[in-house]
Write a protein that holds these residues in place. Structure first.
Motif, mmCIF file in Angstrom:
data_model
loop_
_atom_site.group_PDB
_atom_site.id
_atom_site.type_symbol
_atom_site.label_atom_id
_atom_site.label_comp_id
_atom_site.label_asym_id
_atom_site.label_seq_id
_atom_site.Cartn_x
_atom_site.Cartn_y
_atom_site.Cartn_z
ATOM 1 N N LEU A 156 0.809 -1.218 0.000
ATOM 2 C CA LEU A 156 0.000 0.000 0.000
ATOM 3 C C LEU A 156 0.845 1.271 0.000
ATOM 4 C CD1 LEU A 156 -2.819 -1.049 2.475
ATOM 5 C CD2 LEU A 156 -2.944 -0.905 -0.020
ATOM 6 N N ASP A 157 2.010 1.209 0.634
ATOM 7 C CA ASP A 157 2.886 2.375 0.713
ATOM 8 C C ASP A 157 4.325 1.946 0.424
ATOM 9 O OD1 ASP A 157 4.031 4.843 1.193
ATOM 10 O OD2 ASP A 157 3.850 4.693 3.380
ATOM 11 N N SER A 217 6.911 3.452 -0.449
ATOM 12 C CA SER A 217 7.981 4.337 0.025
ATOM 13 C C SER A 217 8.434 3.996 1.446
ATOM 14 C CB SER A 217 7.534 5.796 -0.040
ATOM 15 O OG SER A 217 6.453 6.014 0.838
ATOM 16 N N SER A 218 7.628 3.241 2.177
ATOM 17 C CA SER A 218 7.975 2.890 3.556
ATOM 18 C C SER A 218 8.635 1.518 3.666
ATOM 19 C CB SER A 218 6.721 2.916 4.429
ATOM 20 O OG SER A 218 5.860 1.848 4.079
ATOM 21 N N HIS A 219 9.083 0.964 2.540
ATOM 22 C CA HIS A 219 9.578 -0.415 2.571
ATOM 23 C C HIS A 219 10.817 -0.601 3.450
ATOM 24 C CE1 HIS A 219 12.309 1.094 -0.543
ATOM 25 N NE2 HIS A 219 13.066 0.039 -0.290
#
Length: 129
Positions: free
Chosen positions: A15-16, A18-20
């Protein structure tokens, strides 16, 4: 419960994306790999496989997976050294077999990650090699 947590990390990364990086740090911190039983180790390795494949399919960097595999391999190497030096009193009780199975499972996990790269005609992260 570990499967649920790792699944939640996968969903959060999906879902996000960029936060991996932070999500992978969180996933790695759920259990201390050096202090868990064989069943939990199997679950951690399996979760790592699926997270690696998901990162690859999302075209995100897989260097965090390389570090995670390295930590697991180092833990198992230290355990093997302990067994080889005879510091572990329970060598004859099958602990060495359980360690061998964990090592085989980790090697097969890396092979599955390589297959995900191969399916996309891509080269794996050098840290996995």
């Amino acid at each position: 419960m570990l499967h649920n947590r790792l699944s939640a990390v996968a969903v959060a990364i999906y879902l996000d994306p960029s936060s991996h990086v932070q999500r992978m740090k969180t996933a790695r911190s759920y259990v201390d790999f050096s202090d868990v039983d064989e069943t939990t180790r199997c679950g951690v390795i399996r979760g790592m496989i699926y997270l690696a494949i998901m990162l690859k399919k999302a075209r995100l960097p897989t260097d965090s997976i390389s570090h995670w595999v390295g930590e697991m391999a180092a833990t198992m190497a230290n355990e093997h050294k302990t067994l080889a030096l005879g510091e572990n009193l329970s060598v004859g009780t099958g602990i060495d077999d359980k360690l061998r199975i964990s090592v085989e499972l980790l090697v097969r996990a890396v092979r599955q990650i390589f297959q995900a790269f191969e399916a996309d005609s891509d080269y794996p992260d050098l840290g996995l090699l």
